[in-house]
Scaffold this motif. Structure first.
Motif: not given
Length: 268
Positions: A129-133
């Protein structure tokens, strides 16, 4: 209450049950800790920064001076209520949510921070999720600040007394960080195949000042005591015995801590 198999043999805990004590006794980070964050370029003006497991908002409150847009997230409504109270007048946004379910548009954040909380998260779900955000040059800062019981007789005896009443507590016996071949602290357990690389990683020692009362409060506001499912009777017995021990110590003293920073960079 939260149950995690790798935490305290699966015994339940909830920091929200001790939010007032947490707000009073867990804001112990030294100035050098916040200065390191800023010097690493992790919290600058015009950046957008997300603090996971923010608790009572210790990091956002101290970093607000640098001018970044700060958002703190915590699973506990009580913790966020204390964070909002202590941040009155500051331009900090707080959200009640599990870290793994925080949802912002793609490439929202310059920096995401997780201090003293990464062990509680589903790491694979979170990192995806962090990779996307995170923005293309965004960074994820995993940090900790732990006392060193083998180099502080007070800390060691306090740990022993917690274990006397809660032997399942595994937040004990910390040492200085050891780093794997990627530069990640071995206790962090980061899967480097999820799109991140180590930008920088380091540790440093710092002595933190306490009084008998603030150290007692710091110990009480741990996962092993007031945040745990200990009976009131056991908690009261610990408090009596711990205070007797502290009454034999100087009124003021320092406890050696080790701070660890692991800054992950999003791979393009």
């Amino acid at each position: 209450m939260i149950n995690l198999g790798h935490i305290d043999s699966g015994n339940a805990f909830d920091f929200g049950n001790i939010s007032e004590d947490y707000a009073k006794f867990r804001d112990v980070y030294p100035e050098v800790f916040f200065q390191k964050i800023h010097d690493l370029g992790l919290c600058k003006k015009e950046q957008t920064v997300l603090d996971l497991g923010t608790g009572t908002g210790v990091l956002p409150r101290h970093l607000a001076r640098y001018g970044a847009k700060l958002i703190g997230v915590d699973i506990s409504e009580n913790q966020i209520a204390q964070a909002r109270r202590l941040s009155a007048g500051m331009n900090i946004e707080y959200i009640v949510s599990p870290a793994e379910k925080v949802d912002f548009p793609d490439k929202t954040f310059d920096t995401v921070m997780a201090c003293m909380c990464f062990t509680y998260f589903d790491k694979s779900a979170l990192l995806s999720r962090l990779f996307r955000m995170l923005k293309d040059d965004g960074r994820f800062a995993i940090m900790s600040l732990v006392w060193l019981p083998e180099e502080s007789a007070i800390a060691k005896r306090s740990e022993e007394l917690v274990l006397k009443y809660n032997p399942a507590w595994n937040g004990v016996g910390y040492t200085r960080a050891k780093f794997d071949s990627d530069g990640v602290p071995t206790t962090y357990g980061v899967d480097m195949s999820l799109g991140f690389e180590v930008d920088t990683s380091f540790a440093f020692d710092v002595f933190l000042p306490f009084t008998r009362e603030t150290w007692h409060g710091r110990m009480r506001a741990t996962r092993g005591l007031a945040a745990s499912s200990l009976t009131p009777e056991k908690l009261e017995s610990f408090e009596r015995e711990h205070r007797r021990f502290l009454n034999e110590q100087p009124e003021s003293f320092e406890v050696l801590h080790s701070a660890t920073f692991c800054i992950l960079k999003k791979q393009r």
